[in-house]
Scaffold this active site. Structure first.
Site, PDB file in Angstrom:
ATOM      1  N   TYR A 114       1.635  10.473  -0.683  1.00 40.77           N
ATOM      2  CA  TYR A 114       1.477   9.011  -0.735  1.00 40.77           C
ATOM      3  C   TYR A 114       2.808   8.444  -1.220  1.00 40.77           C
ATOM      4  O   TYR A 114       3.860   9.057  -1.037  1.00 40.77           O
ATOM      5  CB  TYR A 114       0.265   8.721  -1.664  1.00 40.77           C
ATOM      6  CG  TYR A 114      -0.134   7.286  -1.797  1.00 40.77           C
ATOM      7  CD1 TYR A 114      -0.688   6.591  -0.729  1.00 40.77           C
ATOM      8  CD2 TYR A 114       0.012   6.613  -3.018  1.00 40.77           C
ATOM      9  CE1 TYR A 114      -1.067   5.256  -0.867  1.00 40.77           C
ATOM     10  CE2 TYR A 114      -0.370   5.284  -3.152  1.00 40.77           C
ATOM     11  CZ  TYR A 114      -0.900   4.616  -2.080  1.00 40.77           C
ATOM     12  OH  TYR A 114      -1.275   3.305  -2.207  1.00 40.77           O
ATOM     13  N   ARG A 129       5.769  -3.720   8.521  1.00 43.51           N
ATOM     14  CA  ARG A 129       6.318  -3.880   7.153  1.00 43.51           C
ATOM     15  C   ARG A 129       5.868  -2.675   6.360  1.00 43.51           C
ATOM     16  O   ARG A 129       4.885  -2.704   5.673  1.00 43.51           O
ATOM     17  CB  ARG A 129       5.819  -5.201   6.563  1.00 43.51           C
ATOM     18  CG  ARG A 129       6.450  -5.661   5.301  1.00 43.51           C
ATOM     19  CD  ARG A 129       6.109  -4.800   4.063  1.00 43.51           C
ATOM     20  NE  ARG A 129       4.931  -5.183   3.331  1.00 43.51           N
ATOM     21  CZ  ARG A 129       4.112  -4.276   2.724  1.00 43.51           C
ATOM     22  NH1 ARG A 129       4.325  -2.972   2.810  1.00 43.51           N
ATOM     23  NH2 ARG A 129       3.064  -4.685   2.068  1.00 43.51           N
ATOM     24  N   LYS A 140      -2.822   6.868   3.134  1.00 39.04           N
ATOM     25  CA  LYS A 140      -3.908   6.079   2.522  1.00 39.04           C
ATOM     26  C   LYS A 140      -5.227   6.818   2.705  1.00 39.04           C
ATOM     27  O   LYS A 140      -6.063   6.845   1.793  1.00 39.04           O
ATOM     28  CB  LYS A 140      -3.992   4.690   3.177  1.00 39.04           C
ATOM     29  CG  LYS A 140      -2.787   3.801   2.908  1.00 39.04           C
ATOM     30  CD  LYS A 140      -2.961   2.951   1.650  1.00 39.04           C
ATOM     31  CE  LYS A 140      -1.670   2.223   1.310  1.00 39.04           C
ATOM     32  NZ  LYS A 140      -1.689   1.521   0.031  1.00 39.04           N
ATOM     33  N   GLU A 185      -3.223  -2.462   6.954  1.00 35.41           N
ATOM     34  CA  GLU A 185      -2.201  -1.978   6.033  1.00 35.41           C
ATOM     35  C   GLU A 185      -0.798  -2.223   6.576  1.00 35.41           C
ATOM     36  O   GLU A 185      -0.510  -1.917   7.742  1.00 35.41           O
ATOM     37  CB  GLU A 185      -2.407  -0.463   5.818  1.00 35.41           C
ATOM     38  CG  GLU A 185      -1.635   0.113   4.674  1.00 35.41           C
ATOM     39  CD  GLU A 185      -2.099  -0.392   3.303  1.00 35.41           C
ATOM     40  OE1 GLU A 185      -3.301  -0.298   3.014  1.00 35.41           O
ATOM     41  OE2 GLU A 185      -1.247  -0.862   2.534  1.00 35.41           O
ATOM     42  N   ASP A 186       0.036  -2.754   5.744  1.00 36.24           N
ATOM     43  CA  ASP A 186       1.465  -2.907   6.028  1.00 36.24           C
ATOM     44  C   ASP A 186       1.762  -3.660   7.331  1.00 36.24           C
ATOM     45  O   ASP A 186       2.593  -3.236   8.147  1.00 36.24           O
ATOM     46  CB  ASP A 186       2.174  -1.536   5.966  1.00 36.24           C
ATOM     47  CG  ASP A 186       2.265  -1.049   4.518  1.00 36.24           C
ATOM     48  OD1 ASP A 186       1.640  -1.673   3.630  1.00 36.24           O
ATOM     49  OD2 ASP A 186       2.960  -0.045   4.268  1.00 36.24           O
ATOM     50  N   ASP A 192      -5.356  -4.559   2.575  1.00 36.00           N
ATOM     51  CA  ASP A 192      -5.062  -3.901   1.305  1.00 36.00           C
ATOM     52  C   ASP A 192      -3.876  -4.546   0.585  1.00 36.00           C
ATOM     53  O   ASP A 192      -3.885  -4.690  -0.637  1.00 36.00           O
ATOM     54  CB  ASP A 192      -4.775  -2.424   1.609  1.00 36.00           C
ATOM     55  CG  ASP A 192      -4.508  -1.613   0.367  1.00 36.00           C
ATOM     56  OD1 ASP A 192      -5.170  -1.879  -0.645  1.00 36.00           O
ATOM     57  OD2 ASP A 192      -3.645  -0.719   0.410  1.00 36.00           O
ATOM     58  N   ASP A 193      -2.853  -4.931   1.341  1.00 35.52           N
ATOM     59  CA  ASP A 193      -1.646  -5.479   0.703  1.00 35.52           C
ATOM     60  C   ASP A 193      -1.918  -6.831   0.065  1.00 35.52           C
ATOM     61  O   ASP A 193      -1.342  -7.167  -0.968  1.00 35.52           O
ATOM     62  CB  ASP A 193      -0.509  -5.594   1.731  1.00 35.52           C
ATOM     63  CG  ASP A 193      -0.160  -4.232   2.271  1.00 35.52           C
ATOM     64  OD1 ASP A 193       0.341  -3.409   1.499  1.00 35.52           O
ATOM     65  OD2 ASP A 193      -0.466  -3.965   3.450  1.00 35.52           O
ATOM     66  N   ASN A 200       7.667  -1.115  -3.527  1.00 32.33           N
ATOM     67  CA  ASN A 200       7.770   0.307  -3.163  1.00 32.33           C
ATOM     68  C   ASN A 200       8.738   0.498  -2.006  1.00 32.33           C
ATOM     69  O   ASN A 200       8.961  -0.441  -1.252  1.00 32.33           O
ATOM     70  CB  ASN A 200       6.381   0.807  -2.708  1.00 32.33           C
ATOM     71  CG  ASN A 200       5.374   0.771  -3.831  1.00 32.33           C
ATOM     72  OD1 ASN A 200       5.664   1.158  -4.939  1.00 32.33           O
ATOM     73  ND2 ASN A 200       4.177   0.283  -3.531  1.00 32.33           N
TER      74      ASN A 200
HETATM   75  N1  LIG Z   1       2.352  -1.865  -5.852  1.00 34.57           N
HETATM   76  C1  LIG Z   1       1.543  -2.153  -4.877  1.00 34.57           C
HETATM   77  O1  LIG Z   1       0.354  -1.789  -4.885  1.00 34.57           O
HETATM   78  C2  LIG Z   1       2.034  -2.946  -3.707  1.00 34.57           C
HETATM   79  C3  LIG Z   1       1.116  -3.531  -2.843  1.00 34.57           C
HETATM   80  C4  LIG Z   1       1.574  -4.287  -1.768  1.00 34.57           C
HETATM   81  C5  LIG Z   1       2.932  -4.442  -1.574  1.00 34.57           C
HETATM   82  N2  LIG Z   1       3.795  -3.831  -2.420  1.00 34.57           N
HETATM   83  C6  LIG Z   1       5.243  -3.949  -2.228  1.00 34.57           C
HETATM   84  O2  LIG Z   1       5.618  -5.297  -2.317  1.00 34.57           O
HETATM   85  C7  LIG Z   1       6.746  -5.537  -1.499  1.00 34.57           C
HETATM   86  C8  LIG Z   1       6.511  -6.792  -0.707  1.00 34.57           C
HETATM   87  O3  LIG Z   1       5.394  -6.678   0.140  1.00 34.57           O
HETATM   88  P1  LIG Z   1       4.885  -7.934   1.003  1.00 34.57           P
HETATM   89  O4  LIG Z   1       3.847  -7.439   1.916  1.00 34.57           O
HETATM   90  O5  LIG Z   1       4.550  -9.062   0.135  1.00 34.57           O
HETATM   91  O6  LIG Z   1       6.222  -8.253   1.822  1.00 34.57           O
HETATM   92  P2  LIG Z   1       6.637  -9.562   2.539  1.00 34.57           P
HETATM   93  O7  LIG Z   1       7.751  -9.223   3.444  1.00 34.57           O
HETATM   94  O8  LIG Z   1       5.428 -10.247   3.077  1.00 34.57           O
HETATM   95  O9  LIG Z   1       7.214 -10.503   1.355  1.00 34.57           O
HETATM   96  C9  LIG Z   1       8.411 -10.301   0.685  1.00 34.57           C
HETATM   97  C10 LIG Z   1       8.742 -11.583  -0.070  1.00 34.57           C
HETATM   98  O10 LIG Z   1       9.832 -11.332  -0.944  1.00 34.57           O
HETATM   99  C11 LIG Z   1      10.746 -12.410  -0.841  1.00 34.57           C
HETATM  100  N3  LIG Z   1      12.093 -11.958  -1.218  1.00 34.57           N
HETATM  101  C12 LIG Z   1      12.976 -11.224  -0.499  1.00 34.57           C
HETATM  102  N4  LIG Z   1      14.124 -11.073  -1.191  1.00 34.57           N
HETATM  103  C13 LIG Z   1      13.952 -11.698  -2.365  1.00 34.57           C
HETATM  104  C14 LIG Z   1      14.780 -11.894  -3.500  1.00 34.57           C
HETATM  105  N5  LIG Z   1      16.006 -11.384  -3.557  1.00 34.57           N
HETATM  106  N6  LIG Z   1      14.280 -12.612  -4.528  1.00 34.57           N
HETATM  107  C15 LIG Z   1      13.053 -13.133  -4.483  1.00 34.57           C
HETATM  108  N7  LIG Z   1      12.211 -12.976  -3.441  1.00 34.57           N
HETATM  109  C16 LIG Z   1      12.671 -12.267  -2.404  1.00 34.57           C
HETATM  110  C17 LIG Z   1      10.655 -12.862   0.602  1.00 34.57           C
HETATM  111  O11 LIG Z   1      11.156 -14.172   0.769  1.00 34.57           O
HETATM  112  C18 LIG Z   1       9.150 -12.763   0.809  1.00 34.57           C
HETATM  113  O12 LIG Z   1       8.547 -13.936   0.342  1.00 34.57           O
HETATM  114  C19 LIG Z   1       6.957  -4.267  -0.682  1.00 34.57           C
HETATM  115  O13 LIG Z   1       8.001  -3.530  -1.262  1.00 34.57           O
HETATM  116  C20 LIG Z   1       5.676  -3.499  -0.848  1.00 34.57           C
HETATM  117  O14 LIG Z   1       5.894  -2.103  -0.847  1.00 34.57           O
HETATM  118  C21 LIG Z   1       3.373  -3.099  -3.488  1.00 34.57           C
HETATM  119  O1  LIG Z   2       1.478   1.913  -0.163  1.00 37.17           O
HETATM  120  C1  LIG Z   2       1.607   1.657  -1.369  1.00 37.17           C
HETATM  121  O2  LIG Z   2       1.998   2.502  -2.186  1.00 37.17           O
HETATM  122  C2  LIG Z   2       1.212   0.319  -1.928  1.00 37.17           C
HETATM  123  C3  LIG Z   2       1.226  -0.808  -0.984  1.00 37.17           C
HETATM  124  O3  LIG Z   2       0.198  -0.758  -0.049  1.00 37.17           O
HETATM  125  C4  LIG Z   2       2.542  -1.070  -0.328  1.00 37.17           C
HETATM  126  O4  LIG Z   2       2.549  -1.510   0.816  1.00 37.17           O
HETATM  127  O5  LIG Z   2       3.564  -0.887  -0.996  1.00 37.17           O
HETATM  128 MG   LIG Z   3       0.636  -1.360   1.859  1.00 30.54          MG
END
Ligand SMILES: NC(=O)c1ccc[n+]([C@@H]2O[C@H](COP(=O)([O-])OP(=O)(O)OC[C@H]3O[C@@H](n4cnc5c(N)ncnc54)[C@H](O)[C@@H]3O)[C@@H](O)[C@H]2O)c1
Ligand SMILES: O=C(O)C[C@H](O)C(=O)O
Ligand SMILES: [Mg+2]
Length: 604
Positions: free
Chosen positions: A131, A184, A202, A273-274, A296-297, A446
């Site tokens: 994962y 994404r 997942k 997802e993603d 999920d996101d 991530n």
């Molecule tokens: N920990 C978790 O469980 C978890 C869950 C979902 C997503 N994520 C992570 O979150 C991140 C974003 O996912 P998402 O689906 O929202 O992506 P997304 O592309 O929909 O959104 C990204 C956002 O970040 C903004 N951004 C880009 N550069 C920036 C900067 N320098 N300063 C401030 N904002 C900035 C963009 O304008 C956009 O609004 C990914 O890395 C993903 O892996 C983590």
């Molecule tokens: O996949 C993960 O580890 C969490 C989340 O769904 C992501 O997109 O980053």
């Molecule tokens: Mg995800």
């Protein structure tokens, strides 16, 4: 109406289930001989007992000694540990991580029962391999790593034929589908068809954490092209070499796939997802009232973050009613960031009853800085969080993160930007000055390289008193004098397995906000005050089955309360409604698959 006859019948069916779980149930198969050895769902390698070898035409196809499951397990772990020992000094950590992934993947391809047993027993060590974060590396290197297909790969070229193509999947039943279009992948961008690694990872977590039966899960890639030019030009790219479908063409392709799935498996749950933000929100809006699905996101992440934010309030020694007063700066206005804020607002509204001021303490930034009402072309989903520039002296649209931290003096800094290092030294030092008695940092992006800061940086610059969580795993930080800076993994893996399992076992026709809320609250209440005081917001991943059983049960109960539960197997909604909280947890546990070799019986 609940009747005595139904009550007795349900008790009887419960006792039947009890007995059947003591004696291993036979697995009815249609294969024979070498075909069995090549089917990872039923293969036992050298573990086939002699009686089965005789019955199933396996004699002389295997060396004569029978090796027990325990011996096979020990042999695998030994070779894994020796790989670890021999590569520990290598400086290239991604090389080592991929080597570990390969050895696990080979076992996955050959013998799923053994694979899932080692995964469940060693989840803390193996989750970072199958994962996040290694799965990201796998997707980036997928064309070189590809050996055997796993899951289904629908492409734009299958349009018009998906309804028949869905029958190419060999299993009769599917409970859970994880679907991506690869647009994404984590914070790595558009990886096209190579993003299939994410649904696979997942679903591995679904089996390990939720005990879904691996014969009833399905990872799916919907290849609608890619806008990643490097991939399109790569001769080894495995997907369609064309730009992504857009607009109606895109939506009608997803519609067709969903229709095909629901025609064959009307009760299957689909986890999105993603997907890039625009399609993540659009598909959630399009489908969430029509069948049992979630994103999920947006939704899983929101629940995990909310549980962490509530834990932070407790860690600050404040009462939970104080949550609406927390000043939270969210960096990243994408699917995840907006999902978190929406759920946080719902929680505030429930606490205060006031929807108008609920978002007042929440601040949102995207790549262009602070979002205010002056922002042009703002995404409609971000509008409720756009600030009045006059709210705090000097606050302006587009303010940098540093300026926002200095002006707002937040209690929490939460990153879902996908950009590594945006919580830099200056920002972390400004947070230290915020006046919050225990500031929290959630660097949730991530994989590891994309985390907004590392754990070491956070404790070093923001102070030893902080609460820290990250999406990808980091080691706890040794602060000296025996003190430890605890690292939490704020990852949606704590919730999506329970959401999916609860939806499945309640037979929910849709997944409602209350079901998601129940999941988040269950996770939030899992931690003791002692842990929370130390800054430990989430349980150890070693307890993921227990967590998932409880989260799943809370989702079942919420589905029943909301009257969306249609029952599962022989368990009807009335029986679900009759169960106490403990009985629901027990019901969920009883329905978790656990890897053991079942006796194989051939159907003539
Ligand atoms: N920990 C978790 O469980 C978890 C869950 C979902 C997503 N994520 C992570 O979150 C991140 C974003 O996912 P998402 O689906 O929202 O992506 P997304 O592309 O929909 O959104 C990204 C956002 O970040 C903004 N951004 C880009 N550069 C920036 C900067 N320098 N300063 C401030 N904002 C900035 C963009 O304008 C956009 O609004 C990914 O890395 C993903 O892996 C983590
Ligand atoms: O996949 C993960 O580890 C969490 C989340 O769904 C992501 O997109 O980053
Ligand atoms: Mg995800």
């Amino acid at each position: 109406m609940w009747s005595l006859t139904k009550f007795v019948a349900s008790r009887l069916s419960r006792s039947r289930r009890f007995f059947s779980s003591v004696i291993p149930r036979p697995c009815i198969i249609q294969k024979r001989g070498a075909d069995i050895l090549h089917d990872p769902w039923i293969n036992k390698d050298t573990g086939f007992p002699l009686t089965e070898r005789n019955r199933l035409g396996l004699r002389v196809l295997l060396p004569p000694r029978v090796i027990s499951f325990e011996q096979q397990y020990a042999r695998f772990m030994e070779s894994y540990r020796s790989l670890e020992k021999n590569t520990v000094s290598e400086s290239d950590t991604s090389h080592v991580a991929l080597a570990k992934w390969r050895i696990l993947n080979r076992l996955h391809d050959r013998n799923e029962t053994l694979y899932f047993r080692v995964l469940i027993d060693n989840i803390k060590d193996f989750a970072p391999i199958i994962y996040t974060p290694t799965v990201g590396l796998v997707c980036q290197n997928y064309s070189g790593l590809f050996r055997r297909p796993r899951g289904m790969y629908f492409s734009a070229k299958d349009k018009g034929e998906m309804m028949s193509m869905i029958y190419n999947w060999p299993a009769q039943m599917v409970d859970m589908i994880v679907l991506t279009d690869g647009s994404r992948i984590l914070g790595l961008g558009d990886l096209g068809v190579h993003g299939i690694g994410i649904p696979i990872g997942k679903l591995d977590m679904y089996v390990a954490a939720a005990g879904l039966n691996p014969q009833r899960i399905l990872p799916v890639m919907l290849d609608v092209g890619t806008n990643n030019l490097k991939l399109i030009e790569d001769p080894l790219y495995l997907g369609l070499r064309q730009p992504r479908l857009e607009g109606e063409e895109y939506l009608s392709t997803i519609d067709e796939f969903i229709e095909a799935v629901l025609t064959r498996w009307p009760k299957a749950i689909v986890q999105f997802e993603d997907f890039q933000m625009k399609w993540a929100f659009e598909t959630l809006k399009r489908y969430r009232e029509r069948f049992c699905m979630f994103n999920d996101d947006i939704q899983g992440t929101a629940g995990v973050a909310l549980a962490g934010l509530l834990g932070t309030v407790r860690a600050q020694g404040r009462s939970l009613d104080d949550f609406p007063n927390q000043k939270i700066v969210v960096v990243g206005a994408g699917s995840a960031g907006l999902g978190v804020l929406s759920m946080a607002v719902q929680a505030v509204v429930r606490m205060t009853g006031n929807a108008e001021t609920a978002a007042q303490k929440f601040f949102l930034l995207d790549k262009d800085g602070l979002i205010t009402k002056e922002r042009k072309n703002l995404d409609p989903a971000a509008v409720p969080f756009a600030k009045d520039p006059g709210l705090i002296a000097g606050l302006r649209d587009g303010d940098s993160l540093l300026e926002v931290v200095k002006k707002v003096k937040p209690d929490v800094l939460l990153g879902l930007s996908g950009v590594g290092g945006v919580f830099n030294e200056e920002v972390l030092k400004a947070l230290r000055e915020s006046g919050s008695n225990r500031p929290a940092i959630f660097a949730m992006s991530n994989p590891t390289m994309n985390a907004e800061c590392t754990a070491v940086e956070a404790f070093k610059h923001a102070g030893e008193n902080i609460v820290f969580a990250s999406g990808s795993p980091f080691e706890n930080v040794q602060l000296g004098n025996g003190k430890v800076g605890y690292v939490n993994q704020a990852n949606n893996m704590y919730l999506f397995p329970g959401i999916g399992l609860g939806a499945l076992l309640s037979g929910a026709c849709i997944i409602t906000d209350d079901m998601l809320q129940a999941a988040a609250e269950c996770l939030a209440s899992y931690m003791t005050d002692q842990d929370i005081e130390k800054g430990i917001l989430y349980p150890s991943i070693n307890s993921i089955r227990d967590i998932t059983a409880k989260v799943g049960a809370s989702v079942v109960r919420a589905a029943v309360a909301e009257e969306v539960a249609e029952g599962y197997g022989k368990v009807d909604p009335e029986e679900l409604a009759y169960m106490s909280k403990e009985e629901t947890v027990e019901y969920v546990r009883r329905n978790m698959w656990y890897p053991n070799y079942s006796p194989l019986v051939q159907k003539k």
